[in-house]
Structure formats: C-alpha cells, structure tokens
Design a protein around this motif. Structure first.
Motif, short mmCIF file in Angstrom:
data_model
loop_
_atom_site.label_atom_id
_atom_site.label_comp_id
_atom_site.label_asym_id
_atom_site.label_seq_id
_atom_site.Cartn_x
_atom_site.Cartn_y
_atom_site.Cartn_z
N GLU A 232 0.85 -1.19 0.00
CA GLU A 232 0.00 0.00 0.00
C GLU A 232 0.88 1.25 0.00
OE1 GLU A 232 -3.37 0.08 2.44
OE2 GLU A 232 -3.59 -2.09 2.47
N TRP A 233 1.20 1.68 -1.21
CA TRP A 233 2.13 2.80 -1.39
C TRP A 233 1.55 4.10 -0.84
CZ3 TRP A 233 6.92 1.62 -2.57
CH2 TRP A 233 7.17 0.41 -3.19
N ASN A 234 0.25 4.32 -0.98
CA ASN A 234 -0.36 5.55 -0.47
C ASN A 234 -0.19 5.67 1.04
OD1 ASN A 234 -1.19 6.26 -3.02
ND2 ASN A 234 -3.18 5.24 -2.82
N GLN A 235 -0.32 4.56 1.73
CA GLN A 235 -0.15 4.58 3.18
C GLN A 235 1.30 4.90 3.56
OE1 GLN A 235 -1.31 0.95 5.08
NE2 GLN A 235 -1.27 1.84 7.12
N LEU A 236 2.25 4.36 2.79
CA LEU A 236 3.66 4.67 3.04
C LEU A 236 3.93 6.16 2.86
CD1 LEU A 236 6.65 3.81 3.48
CD2 LEU A 236 6.77 3.60 1.00
N ALA B 110 1.83 8.62 2.97
CA ALA B 110 1.13 9.38 4.01
C ALA B 110 1.91 9.36 5.31
CB ALA B 110 -0.27 8.83 4.21
N SER B 111 2.47 8.21 5.64
CA SER B 111 3.27 8.11 6.87
C SER B 111 4.55 8.92 6.76
CB SER B 111 3.62 6.65 7.15
OG SER B 111 2.46 5.91 7.40
#
Length: 92
Positions: free
Chosen positions: A26-30, A32-33
């Motif tokens: 999940e690249w979007n979560q990375l 965002a973090s």
C-alpha cells in the motif's frame, strides 16, 4: 548441476516475492506516513548510517593490520565495504 538449479530456484523465489511485495504494497499509506516525518531525523539517520560504514571499514583496516594482512588504503576498504553491503542486501 544441482547447485546451479538451487541458485536458479532461489533467484526465481526472490523475484516472485519482490513482484508480490510491489504489487500488494500500500504505497499511499507509506507516502502518508512519510509526510509526517521530520526531514532532519531522516538526515540524521543517513549520517549515522554512513558513519557506521566508515567506522566498520576502519575496523577492517585495524584487523588486517593486526593479522599482518595486506595494507589497503582506507578508501579502498570503504569502497569494498559499501559494495559488500549492497550485495548482502540485494543478492539472492
């Protein structure tokens, strides 16, 4: 012959795991973090990491000297240590 098949099997398994990881990560979560991380802490982590490589290369120079091994310049040892770190992390 058996060793060659084993090497190929390891390479295929490693490639399959990498494809699976890239596909289902999940690249979007990375991203965002990472947007909440302070840049100076990232810079500090890089500096500490490079210092670790430098100190380890210097330790190898001391070990070679103590064992009456070849007298290699520090920059050569640093280059060899960086190369070995790369292959240790990315070679199957």
């Amino acid at each position: 012959m058996i060793q060659q098949k084993f090497t190929w099997a390891r390479a295929v398994i490693s490639l399959g795991l990498l494809v699976w990881l890239v596909r289902y990560f999940e690249w979007n979560q990375l991203f965002a973090s990472l947007s909440h991380v302070y840049p100076k802490w990232i810079a500090c982590a890089f500096i500490v990491g490079f210092l670790q490589f430098g100190i380890s290369a210097w330790r190898w120079q001391l070990v070679l000297k103590a064992l009456d091994g070849p007298r290699l310049p520090y920059l050569v040892l640093l280059r060899l240590y960086l190369m070995s770190g790369f292959f240790n992390n990315f070679a199957p």
